[in-house]
Motif scaffolding. Sequence first.
Motif, short mmCIF file in Angstrom:
data_model
loop_
_atom_site.label_atom_id
_atom_site.label_comp_id
_atom_site.label_asym_id
_atom_site.label_seq_id
_atom_site.Cartn_x
_atom_site.Cartn_y
_atom_site.Cartn_z
N PRO A 222 1.14 -0.89 -0.10
CA PRO A 222 -0.29 -0.23 0.34
C PRO A 222 0.63 1.22 -0.23
O PRO A 222 0.53 2.17 -0.90
CB PRO A 222 -0.64 -0.02 1.14
N MET A 223 2.02 1.23 0.16
CA MET A 223 3.01 2.63 0.67
C MET A 223 3.78 2.40 -0.28
O MET A 223 4.68 3.50 -0.63
CB MET A 223 3.49 2.53 2.36
N ILE A 224 4.28 1.93 -0.79
CA ILE A 224 4.59 2.41 -2.94
C ILE A 224 4.49 3.36 -3.64
O ILE A 224 5.89 3.59 -3.87
CB ILE A 224 5.05 0.76 -3.22
N ASP A 225 3.32 3.24 -3.94
CA ASP A 225 3.53 4.92 -4.53
C ASP A 225 4.08 6.33 -3.62
O ASP A 225 3.65 7.55 -4.43
CB ASP A 225 2.32 5.10 -4.89
N VAL A 226 4.42 5.75 -2.71
CA VAL A 226 4.71 7.42 -1.62
C VAL A 226 5.85 7.67 -2.42
O VAL A 226 6.44 8.96 -2.33
CB VAL A 226 4.53 6.81 -0.41
N TYR A 227 6.49 7.32 -3.11
CA TYR A 227 8.20 7.44 -3.89
C TYR A 227 7.79 7.47 -5.28
O TYR A 227 7.15 7.35 -6.48
CB TYR A 227 8.63 5.91 -3.64
N ASP A 228 8.44 8.90 -5.19
CA ASP A 228 8.10 9.97 -6.71
C ASP A 228 8.48 9.52 -8.00
O ASP A 228 9.46 8.78 -7.55
CB ASP A 228 9.04 10.97 -6.13
N GLY A 229 7.84 9.31 -8.88
CA GLY A 229 8.80 8.24 -10.03
C GLY A 229 9.31 7.22 -10.09
O GLY A 229 10.01 6.90 -11.12
N ARG A 230 7.85 6.32 -9.22
CA ARG A 230 8.07 4.92 -9.61
C ARG A 230 7.20 4.25 -10.42
O ARG A 230 6.28 4.78 -10.99
CB ARG A 230 7.03 4.74 -8.26
N THR A 231 8.21 3.46 -11.16
CA THR A 231 7.56 3.22 -12.63
C THR A 231 7.73 1.36 -12.18
O THR A 231 8.20 1.26 -11.10
CB THR A 231 8.07 3.29 -13.20
N ASP A 232 7.19 0.46 -12.62
CA ASP A 232 6.88 -0.46 -13.08
C ASP A 232 8.73 -1.15 -13.02
O ASP A 232 8.87 -2.02 -12.15
CB ASP A 232 6.39 -1.44 -13.95
N GLU A 233 9.31 -0.49 -14.12
CA GLU A 233 10.97 -0.67 -14.49
C GLU A 233 11.46 -0.18 -13.34
O GLU A 233 12.48 -1.27 -12.56
CB GLU A 233 11.06 -0.57 -15.58
N ILE A 234 11.79 1.04 -13.04
CA ILE A 234 12.11 1.19 -12.39
C ILE A 234 12.07 -0.66 -10.62
O ILE A 234 13.14 0.00 -9.67
CB ILE A 234 11.93 2.41 -11.02
N THR A 235 10.52 -0.57 -10.27
CA THR A 235 10.69 -0.63 -9.15
C THR A 235 11.31 -2.85 -9.62
O THR A 235 11.77 -3.53 -8.22
CB THR A 235 8.71 -1.31 -9.51
N GLN A 236 10.90 -2.85 -10.47
CA GLN A 236 11.51 -4.28 -11.00
C GLN A 236 12.98 -4.27 -10.74
O GLN A 236 14.14 -5.06 -9.77
CB GLN A 236 11.31 -4.84 -12.06
#
Length: 306
Positions: A222-236
């Motif tokens: 639930p809290m992963i979206d608090v990080y700015d500029g997050r994309t699926d590629e960056i998360t991976q």
Amino acid sequence: MSLLAKSSSIGLTTSSTSVVFGFNGGSFRNYVTLKDISMRLKSVKNIQKITQSMKMVAAAKFSRSERHLRSARGYGQGAADFFEKCEVKTTSEDADGKHKSLAILISSDRGLCGGIHSSVCKAFKADIANASMNAESKIVIIGDKARLILARTHKDKFHMSYNNVGRLPPTFVDASYIADSLLASGVKFDSATMYYNKFRSAVSYKSSRQSIHSLETLQASPMIDVYDGRTDEITQCFQEFLCVSIIYFGLKEGNCSEQSSRMTAMGAASKNAGEMIDKLQLQFNRTRQAVITRELIEIISGAACV
């Protein structure tokens, strides 16, 4: 594991007539001649030299591993803090209603270091017995010692195993290779539990656990979206980096614990060898005195008959 057993297990078998000598309340058979005792004494002294050398080598390696561990702990602690702040939770289930989990056990290929390897396996078996770990979980083993221990009971659950671990200090490249091959193998899991030995002091370590979450679980937090500029590629990319960091941290902790345990084990082995040498030396002196006394008696008895 010690090279030497307890001092009460001293024994030697020869083809000569059996004679019993005793010390410290024990009976030790077949110490027939001075040569037998001398050979045993020489053997124990050679073992003591080996254990003392291994203790010195382990002490030097331990000092270096402890220095490297201070910086490596930041990788593991940083990953744990990230999972905690993101409130990562495992919620998905497989077709049978069970969480898809993975167990990663960190040991090495080298022995003579106490219960380092068995403690990791005991922690994993305890989680299986307590149902805190899915009994159908796949197992990834780093190091041959843990693989040999679990091969009798959990061989059908093995997914991957790595050897040639422990001969050289672990590096980030080693952890990257392990994580890359693991993620590329296609194994499906929501969360993985890494079992490793956590270094506490030169004479103490503790079997510990560290969680590694999959990309899907991380994206669903639930809290992963608090990080700015997050994309699926960056998360991976970040999830892969976290996986490597945690494995690197576990390798460093395990290596430092192994060297400290080996130093302690070889110190105990050298001490046991010293005690055995003292007892054997005493037995040698007593036997030599008995031989001299017997010969004097024979000489005196022969002269009295003349």
